[in-house]
Design an enzyme around this catalytic site. Sequence first.
Site, PDB file in Angstrom:
ATOM      1  N   ASP A   7       0.984  -1.567   0.131  1.00 19.41           N
ATOM      2  CA  ASP A   7       0.103   0.235  -0.120  1.00 19.41           C
ATOM      3  C   ASP A   7       0.945   1.541   0.215  1.00 19.41           C
ATOM      4  O   ASP A   7       2.380   1.096   0.134  1.00 19.41           O
ATOM      5  CB  ASP A   7      -1.021   0.379   1.336  1.00 19.41           C
ATOM      6  CG  ASP A   7      -1.360   1.264   0.933  1.00 19.41           C
ATOM      7  OD1 ASP A   7      -2.179   1.353  -0.257  1.00 19.41           O
ATOM      8  OD2 ASP A   7      -2.120   1.883   1.962  1.00 19.41           O
ATOM      9  N   SER A   8       0.386   2.358  -0.229  1.00 17.59           N
ATOM     10  CA  SER A   8       1.146   3.376  -0.425  1.00 17.59           C
ATOM     11  C   SER A   8       1.282   3.598   1.103  1.00 17.59           C
ATOM     12  O   SER A   8       2.460   4.955   1.509  1.00 17.59           O
ATOM     13  CB  SER A   8      -0.054   4.460  -0.933  1.00 17.59           C
ATOM     14  OG  SER A   8      -1.003   5.108  -0.243  1.00 17.59           O
ATOM     15  N   TYR A  39      -1.411   8.188  -2.664  1.00 28.83           N
ATOM     16  CA  TYR A  39      -0.646   8.037  -4.255  1.00 28.83           C
ATOM     17  C   TYR A  39      -2.218   9.263  -5.750  1.00 28.83           C
ATOM     18  O   TYR A  39      -2.343   9.246  -6.369  1.00 28.83           O
ATOM     19  CB  TYR A  39      -1.036   6.393  -4.468  1.00 28.83           C
ATOM     20  CG  TYR A  39       0.566   5.945  -4.047  1.00 28.83           C
ATOM     21  CD1 TYR A  39       1.235   6.275  -3.489  1.00 28.83           C
ATOM     22  CD2 TYR A  39       0.403   4.541  -4.478  1.00 28.83           C
ATOM     23  CE1 TYR A  39       2.484   5.560  -3.863  1.00 28.83           C
ATOM     24  CE2 TYR A  39       1.540   3.574  -5.187  1.00 28.83           C
ATOM     25  CZ  TYR A  39       2.242   4.642  -4.015  1.00 28.83           C
ATOM     26  OH  TYR A  39       3.840   3.721  -4.268  1.00 28.83           O
ATOM     27  N   GLY A  40      -3.600   8.680  -3.955  1.00 27.37           N
ATOM     28  CA  GLY A  40      -4.902   9.815  -4.951  1.00 27.37           C
ATOM     29  C   GLY A  40      -4.544  10.168  -5.479  1.00 27.37           C
ATOM     30  O   GLY A  40      -5.909  10.793  -6.008  1.00 27.37           O
ATOM     31  N   CYS A  70      -4.334  -1.280  -1.555  1.00 25.43           N
ATOM     32  CA  CYS A  70      -4.662  -0.557  -2.496  1.00 25.43           C
ATOM     33  C   CYS A  70      -5.133   0.058  -3.418  1.00 25.43           C
ATOM     34  O   CYS A  70      -5.451  -0.468  -5.105  1.00 25.43           O
ATOM     35  CB  CYS A  70      -3.032   0.439  -3.198  1.00 25.43           C
ATOM     36  SG  CYS A  70      -3.595   1.944  -3.088  1.00 25.43           S
ATOM     37  N   THR A  72      -6.343   2.898  -5.212  1.00 27.08           N
ATOM     38  CA  THR A  72      -5.547   3.428  -6.334  1.00 27.08           C
ATOM     39  C   THR A  72      -4.682   2.762  -6.820  1.00 27.08           C
ATOM     40  O   THR A  72      -4.669   2.804  -8.441  1.00 27.08           O
ATOM     41  CB  THR A  72      -5.244   4.576  -5.634  1.00 27.08           C
ATOM     42  OG1 THR A  72      -5.876   5.162  -4.622  1.00 27.08           O
ATOM     43  CG2 THR A  72      -4.350   5.853  -6.833  1.00 27.08           C
ATOM     44  N   GLU A 162      -2.236   9.409   7.158  1.00 29.71           N
ATOM     45  CA  GLU A 162      -0.883   9.862   7.558  1.00 29.71           C
ATOM     46  C   GLU A 162      -0.081  10.592   8.295  1.00 29.71           C
ATOM     47  O   GLU A 162       0.769   9.947   8.862  1.00 29.71           O
ATOM     48  CB  GLU A 162      -0.242   9.777   6.246  1.00 29.71           C
ATOM     49  CG  GLU A 162      -0.977   7.988   4.991  1.00 29.71           C
ATOM     50  CD  GLU A 162      -0.145   6.982   5.315  1.00 29.71           C
ATOM     51  OE1 GLU A 162       0.852   7.070   5.476  1.00 29.71           O
ATOM     52  OE2 GLU A 162      -0.801   5.732   5.044  1.00 29.71           O
ATOM     53  N   CYS A 194     -11.395   3.261  -0.671  1.00 32.53           N
ATOM     54  CA  CYS A 194      -9.726   2.656  -0.258  1.00 32.53           C
ATOM     55  C   CYS A 194      -9.502   2.410   0.865  1.00 32.53           C
ATOM     56  O   CYS A 194     -10.154   1.991   2.291  1.00 32.53           O
ATOM     57  CB  CYS A 194      -9.533   4.065  -0.026  1.00 32.53           C
ATOM     58  SG  CYS A 194      -8.367   4.696   1.165  1.00 32.53           S
ATOM     59  N   THR A 195      -8.045   1.671   1.395  1.00 38.24           N
ATOM     60  CA  THR A 195      -7.680   0.988   2.606  1.00 38.24           C
ATOM     61  C   THR A 195      -7.376   1.207   3.465  1.00 38.24           C
ATOM     62  O   THR A 195      -7.539   0.666   4.450  1.00 38.24           O
ATOM     63  CB  THR A 195      -6.664  -0.346   1.861  1.00 38.24           C
ATOM     64  OG1 THR A 195      -5.928   0.163   1.499  1.00 38.24           O
ATOM     65  CG2 THR A 195      -7.315  -1.501   1.013  1.00 38.24           C
ATOM     66  N   HIS A 196      -8.140   3.020   3.385  1.00 42.15           N
ATOM     67  CA  HIS A 196      -7.499   3.068   4.517  1.00 42.15           C
ATOM     68  C   HIS A 196      -8.245   3.748   5.602  1.00 42.15           C
ATOM     69  O   HIS A 196      -8.712   4.100   6.361  1.00 42.15           O
ATOM     70  CB  HIS A 196      -6.223   4.972   3.786  1.00 42.15           C
ATOM     71  CG  HIS A 196      -5.504   4.543   4.247  1.00 42.15           C
ATOM     72  ND1 HIS A 196      -4.558   4.456   2.649  1.00 42.15           N
ATOM     73  CD2 HIS A 196      -4.628   5.899   4.929  1.00 42.15           C
ATOM     74  CE1 HIS A 196      -3.237   4.373   3.179  1.00 42.15           C
ATOM     75  NE2 HIS A 196      -3.071   5.393   3.657  1.00 42.15           N
TER      76      HIS A 196
HETATM   77  N1  DGL Z   1      -5.081   2.595  -0.055  1.00 42.54           N
HETATM   78  C1  DGL Z   1      -4.552   3.163  -0.800  1.00 42.54           C
HETATM   79  C2  DGL Z   1      -6.477   2.589  -1.832  1.00 42.54           C
HETATM   80  O1  DGL Z   1      -6.605   1.835  -1.718  1.00 42.54           O
HETATM   81  C3  DGL Z   1      -4.916   4.840  -0.413  1.00 42.54           C
HETATM   82  C4  DGL Z   1      -4.219   5.364  -1.058  1.00 42.54           C
HETATM   83  C5  DGL Z   1      -3.474   7.157  -0.890  1.00 42.54           C
HETATM   84  O2  DGL Z   1      -2.349   6.808  -1.102  1.00 42.54           O
HETATM   85  O3  DGL Z   1      -4.197   7.790  -1.635  1.00 42.54           O
HETATM   86  O4  DGL Z   1      -6.340   4.070  -2.169  1.00 42.54           O
END
Ligand code: DGL
Length: 269
Positions: A7-8, A39-40, A70, A72, A162, A194-196
């Site tokens: 993941d990012s 990343y988004g 992730c 994204t 983050e 989004c996994t966050h």
């Molecule tokens: N956890 C990432 C996702 O599922 C986050 C992407 C990001 O860094 O913006 O999209």
Amino acid sequence: MAIGIFDSGLGGLTVLDAAQSRLPQMEFLYYADSANAPYGVRTPEDIQKLTERAVKNLWYRGCNLVILACNTASAVALRRMQEAGVPNGKRVLGVFVPLIETLTERKWGDNSAPREVAIKDVALFATPATVASRAFQREFAFRAIGVDVEAQACAGVVDAIENGDMILAEGLVRSHVEALKRKMPNPEAAVLGCTHYPLLADAFKKALGKSVTIICQGNLVANSLADYLDRHQDMVGDGLAGFLTTGNTQKMTEQATRFLGRPIFFEAV
Ligand code: DGL
């Protein structure tokens, strides 16, 4: 004997946690590209380049199978990586398909024609890059008809998580849910794409109300991974388990320990 989870940043921990519960004997090597998160808000070219670099690093460390935890990266970079071909004995999979298969009531690999499904109005909360890719809608359209998907790009949420600013993150969730409801007042289900976002599941639940079913990917991806490993035992590699980050190891160690409620130690990539 580790499976790579990428993941990012911190979000993939929600997938890792579910995968560890589902597959307690399995080892995982987690890779967070924290130096380049989020990343988004990046261009597709950037996301492609960064994702490929991270996946190659995990392959190089002995992981045969890498899960892009992730959305994204899954939405923007996965297809091109798979189409370009991956090294012999290596695989990379995303988190999108298990989610869509569940929503469209399909088993793995069921590529029959699109058909009507129970769900009709779906709210998608995801990063700006995931929403712009329209990958969710595309994968949905391959499998289901008559489903209305309203997407809300949740700018700022990953950044706030983050940075450990959960108050800001919760405030942003409330305003993104309001924006979504102006477009779709009564969604049946809300996909946290989004996994966050499962780290803010309570804030989403509160803002959306009890009538909306919240769908998180962790368990869906974990079940699908267990299924996949039953069919592909050779995909368990020989890498060492652990937690890697391209960013600040101490900050990641503290945040991950807080989110997972157990000691986690990040090392530099
Ligand atoms: N956890 C990432 C996702 O599922 C986050 C992407 C990001 O860094 O913006 O999209």
